[in-house]
Scaffold this motif. Structure first.
Motif, PDB file in Angstrom:
ATOM      1  N   MET B   1       0.866  -1.202   0.000  1.00 15.91           N
ATOM      2  CA  MET B   1       0.000   0.000   0.000  1.00 15.91           C
ATOM      3  C   MET B   1       0.887   1.232   0.000  1.00 15.91           C
ATOM      4  N   CYS B   2       0.499   2.204  -0.773  1.00 15.61           N
ATOM      5  CA  CYS B   2       1.296   3.422  -0.880  1.00 15.61           C
ATOM      6  C   CYS B   2       1.261   4.172   0.447  1.00 15.61           C
ATOM      7  N   ALA B   3       2.428   4.530   0.954  1.00 13.20           N
ATOM      8  CA  ALA B   3       2.517   5.202   2.259  1.00 13.20           C
ATOM      9  C   ALA B   3       1.687   6.469   2.285  1.00 13.20           C
ATOM     10  N   ALA B   4       1.626   7.152   1.161  1.00  6.48           N
ATOM     11  CA  ALA B   4       0.967   8.458   1.146  1.00  6.48           C
ATOM     12  C   ALA B   4      -0.535   8.343   1.345  1.00  6.48           C
ATOM     13  N   LEU B   5      -1.111   7.150   1.083  1.00  5.79           N
ATOM     14  CA  LEU B   5      -2.560   7.042   1.233  1.00  5.79           C
ATOM     15  C   LEU B   5      -2.979   6.605   2.630  1.00  5.79           C
ATOM     16  N   ALA B   6      -2.024   6.118   3.426  1.00  7.45           N
ATOM     17  CA  ALA B   6      -2.373   5.688   4.776  1.00  7.45           C
ATOM     18  C   ALA B   6      -2.699   6.929   5.606  1.00  7.45           C
ATOM     19  N   LYS B   7      -3.655   6.770   6.551  1.00 11.04           N
ATOM     20  CA  LYS B   7      -3.967   7.892   7.441  1.00 11.04           C
ATOM     21  C   LYS B   7      -2.752   8.218   8.288  1.00 11.04           C
ATOM     22  N   PRO B   8      -2.573   9.517   8.588  1.00 17.17           N
ATOM     23  CA  PRO B   8      -1.493   9.879   9.507  1.00 17.17           C
ATOM     24  C   PRO B   8      -1.678   9.162  10.854  1.00 17.17           C
ATOM     25  N   VAL B   9      -0.557   8.895  11.508  1.00 17.76           N
ATOM     26  CA  VAL B   9      -0.592   8.281  12.831  1.00 17.76           C
ATOM     27  C   VAL B   9       0.056   9.214  13.838  1.00 17.76           C
ATOM     28  N   LEU B  10      -0.686   9.543  14.887  1.00 18.40           N
ATOM     29  CA  LEU B  10      -0.174  10.427  15.939  1.00 18.40           C
ATOM     30  C   LEU B  10       0.156   9.610  17.176  1.00 18.40           C
ATOM     31  N   TYR B  11       1.414   9.644  17.574  1.00 19.86           N
ATOM     32  CA  TYR B  11       1.844   9.037  18.840  1.00 19.86           C
ATOM     33  C   TYR B  11       1.587  10.083  19.923  1.00 19.86           C
ATOM     34  N   SER B  12       0.754   9.724  20.887  1.00 22.34           N
ATOM     35  CA  SER B  12       0.214  10.716  21.813  1.00 22.34           C
ATOM     36  C   SER B  12      -0.002  10.094  23.189  1.00 22.34           C
ATOM     37  N   TYR B  13       0.010  10.917  24.216  1.00 21.43           N
ATOM     38  CA  TYR B  13      -0.400  10.507  25.556  1.00 21.43           C
ATOM     39  C   TYR B  13      -1.521  11.461  25.965  1.00 21.43           C
ATOM     40  N   PHE B  14      -2.566  10.938  26.576  1.00 17.94           N
ATOM     41  CA  PHE B  14      -3.757  11.762  26.800  1.00 17.94           C
ATOM     42  C   PHE B  14      -3.442  13.043  27.552  1.00 17.94           C
ATOM     43  N   ARG B  15      -2.534  12.952  28.490  1.00 12.69           N
ATOM     44  CA  ARG B  15      -2.251  14.053  29.401  1.00 12.69           C
ATOM     45  C   ARG B  15      -1.058  14.904  28.983  1.00 12.69           C
ATOM     46  N   SER B  16      -0.406  14.525  27.876  1.00 11.09           N
ATOM     47  CA  SER B  16       0.767  15.279  27.408  1.00 11.09           C
ATOM     48  C   SER B  16       0.291  16.579  26.768  1.00 11.09           C
ATOM     49  N   SER B  17       0.724  17.710  27.330  1.00 14.14           N
ATOM     50  CA  SER B  17       0.278  19.000  26.789  1.00 14.14           C
ATOM     51  C   SER B  17       0.816  19.208  25.373  1.00 14.14           C
ATOM     52  N   CYS B  18       2.020  18.688  25.113  1.00 15.55           N
ATOM     53  CA  CYS B  18       2.600  18.838  23.771  1.00 15.55           C
ATOM     54  C   CYS B  18       1.793  18.048  22.741  1.00 15.55           C
ATOM     55  N   SER B  19       1.313  16.852  23.152  1.00 13.22           N
ATOM     56  CA  SER B  19       0.492  16.045  22.250  1.00 13.22           C
ATOM     57  C   SER B  19      -0.826  16.753  21.994  1.00 13.22           C
ATOM     58  N   TRP B  20      -1.377  17.377  23.039  1.00 20.34           N
ATOM     59  CA  TRP B  20      -2.689  18.048  22.908  1.00 20.34           C
ATOM     60  C   TRP B  20      -2.607  19.168  21.868  1.00 20.34           C
ATOM     61  N   ARG B  21      -1.484  19.917  21.867  1.00 19.64           N
ATOM     62  CA  ARG B  21      -1.323  20.997  20.870  1.00 19.64           C
ATOM     63  C   ARG B  21      -1.569  20.448  19.459  1.00 19.64           C
ATOM     64  N   VAL B  22      -0.938  19.308  19.164  1.00 20.30           N
ATOM     65  CA  VAL B  22      -1.047  18.753  17.813  1.00 20.30           C
ATOM     66  C   VAL B  22      -2.441  18.173  17.570  1.00 20.30           C
ATOM     67  N   ARG B  23      -3.049  17.587  18.600  1.00 20.76           N
ATOM     68  CA  ARG B  23      -4.409  17.088  18.439  1.00 20.76           C
ATOM     69  C   ARG B  23      -5.360  18.215  18.054  1.00 20.76           C
ATOM     70  N   ILE B  24      -5.170  19.396  18.660  1.00 24.04           N
ATOM     71  CA  ILE B  24      -6.018  20.549  18.327  1.00 24.04           C
ATOM     72  C   ILE B  24      -5.800  20.958  16.870  1.00 24.04           C
ATOM     73  N   ALA B  25      -4.533  21.017  16.454  1.00 20.67           N
ATOM     74  CA  ALA B  25      -4.226  21.420  15.076  1.00 20.67           C
ATOM     75  C   ALA B  25      -4.867  20.466  14.069  1.00 20.67           C
ATOM     76  N   LEU B  26      -4.759  19.160  14.337  1.00 19.72           N
ATOM     77  CA  LEU B  26      -5.351  18.165  13.440  1.00 19.72           C
ATOM     78  C   LEU B  26      -6.868  18.317  13.396  1.00 19.72           C
ATOM     79  N   ALA B  27      -7.465  18.620  14.542  1.00 18.17           N
ATOM     80  CA  ALA B  27      -8.917  18.800  14.605  1.00 18.17           C
ATOM     81  C   ALA B  27      -9.332  20.061  13.841  1.00 18.17           C
ATOM     82  N   LEU B  28      -8.620  21.171  14.062  1.00 20.35           N
ATOM     83  CA  LEU B  28      -8.953  22.429  13.376  1.00 20.35           C
ATOM     84  C   LEU B  28      -8.861  22.272  11.872  1.00 20.35           C
ATOM     85  N   LYS B  29      -7.819  21.567  11.432  1.00 14.34           N
ATOM     86  CA  LYS B  29      -7.610  21.430   9.996  1.00 14.34           C
ATOM     87  C   LYS B  29      -8.366  20.234   9.418  1.00 14.34           C
TER      88      LYS B  29
END
Lengths: 216, 217
Positions: B1-29
Motif C-alpha cells: 500500500m502506498c505510504a501516502a494514502l495511509a492515514k497519519p498516525v499520531l503518537y500521543s499521551y492523553f495528558r501530554s500537553s505537547c500532544s494536545w497541541r497537535v491534536r487541536i491542530a489536526l482537529a482544526l484542519k
C-alpha cells in the motif's frame, strides 16, 4: 523615524540563544547595534526593570527591529527569514523545512532550556552533572536524527536554522565538558560550521562584551 | 500500500500537553488520523521502548507519521501542517503578527513546558510540585504582560493561532499543579474562550482513547 534606525540586539556574549541570532544577522548581512546584557553582574542585568519592558521573560536575546520588539530566538530567526529572505536559512521543500524545525526545536526546547542559567542555579552542587546529562541525552537523539538528514550540514548541504542552533549548543557542551566522541556527525558538522566567517564574527570570543581573558 | 494514502498516525499521551497541541491542530484542519497511544508512566514508560526509539529518538510524544515522513517536536509538526494543509490557518498572514504568535508559542514550548515535563520533575524528588509551580508562574507572569499587548479575543488578535494551541494545554498543566491563576486575567479569559471551541473539546485530555476511566469526561 523608527524604521530607519538600525536594529538593536540585546545579547550576552556567552548566551547560546543570542549567538543563534547573531549568526542569522551576519548571514543575512543585517547591520545592527548590540546592547549587551550581563546575565551575572549586578544580580543579573536581565532582571532590571528597564529590561523587563524589553523582554518580560528576562532573557536574551531580544531584538528591536522594524518598530517591534521580539524575543525567543527561533521566532526572531523566522521573522528575519520572512522579511529578509536572502540568503535563506530554511529550505523551500516543506518536508526539509520540517526537518530543520524539528532539529532546531530539539535543541531550543529539548536541551538548552534544561541547562540554562536559571535552571542550573537551582541545581546547586549537581549543576555540572545535570548540564552534562541534559546535553548528552539530547545529543544522543540528535546524532541519530542527523544520520538521516545531514549532508554537509544538518539538513542537506545548505546552512539552515538547525545549524544556527547546533554550533552554539556544541559550544555549551564543550563548556560543560561533555564527551562528544559518541556524536561523530555532530562533531563533523560543527567543524564545518566554524569554518564559516559568519560563525566566527558572531562567536562568543569576539563580542563587544567578551571579557578580555576570553577574547579570541 | 502506498505510504501516502495511509492515514497519519499520531503518537500521543492523553495528558501530554505537547500532544494536545497537535491534536487541536489536526482537529482544526479536519485531518483524519489514527492515534497510537504511548503511556509515559506504565511499563517504565513506553516512550523508552526500542520500538518507539525509531519513531522519536528523544523518547517523547508527540510524533506524527504523515506523508511518508515521521516528525517530532510539536511546533515543527504544526508548522508542517500549516504549510501543507493551509486552511484554516493557524498562523496570521502579516509577518509581525506571525512573529508574535511564534514568540508566544516558543515562550510556552521552550520557556515553560520543558522545565516541568515528566523527565525533569522526576529529578526534583520532593520539590516536584514547588518546582512546577515556580516554572509555570514565572512564565505566565511574562506571558500575561505580553498578551496585554497582543491579545484580542485570542492570544494574537481575534483569530485562533498556534499560540492558542500552546496556551490551553499549558493552562491545563497549571491547574494540574495547582498554580494560582488569579494574577493572570488575560490568560484566564483567553483559555475560557478557547475551551468553548469544539476542537479544543474533542482533543481534550479527558476525551482520548487512552484516557483512564476515572479521568474521562
Amino acid at each position: 523615524m523608527e524604521a530607519s534606525k538600525k536594529p538593536v540586539l540585546y545579547s550576552y556574549f556567552r548566551s547560546s540563544c543570542s549567538w543563534r541570532v547573531r549568526i542569522a544577522l551576519a548571514l543575512k548581512e543585517i547591520a545592527y547595534d548590540q546592547a549587551p546584557v550581563n546575565l551575572v553582574k549586578d544580580g543579573g542585568q536581565q532582571r532590571s526593570s528597564e529590561f523587563q519592558s524589553v523582554n518580560p521573560m528576562q532573557q536574551v536575546p531580544a531584538l528591536k527591529i522594524d518598530g517591534i520588539t521580539l524575543s525567543q530566538s527561533l521566532a526572531i530567526m523566522e521573522y528575519l527569514e520572512e522579511t529578509r529572505p536572502n540568503p535563506r536559512i530554511l529550505p523551500q521543500d516543506p518536508k526539509k523545512r520540517a526537518e530543520v524545525r524539528m532539529i532546531s526545536d530539539l535543541i531550543a526546547s529539548g536541551i538548552q532550556p534544561l541547562q540554562n542559567l536559571a535552571v542550573l542555579q537551582q541545581m546547586g552542587e549537581k549543576k555540572l552533572e545535570w548540564a552534562q546529562h541534559c546535553i548528552s541525552r539530547g545529543f544522543k537523539a540528535l546524532e541519530q536524527i542527523l544520520q538521516e538528514t545531514a549532508g554537509r550540514y544538518c539538513v542537506g548541504d545548505e546552512v539552515s536554522m538547525a545549524d544556527l542552533c547546533l554550533a552554539p549548543q556544541v559550544y555549551n557542551a564543550e563548556r560543560y565538558k561533555v564527551d562528544l566522541a559518541p556524536y561523530p556527525t555532530i562533531i563533523r558538522i560543527n567543524k564545518a560550521l566554524l569554518e564559516l566567517k559568519e560563525f566566527q564574527t558572531s562567536h562568543p570570543s569576539q563580542q563587544p562584551d567578551t571579557p578580555p581573558e576570553l577574547r579570541a
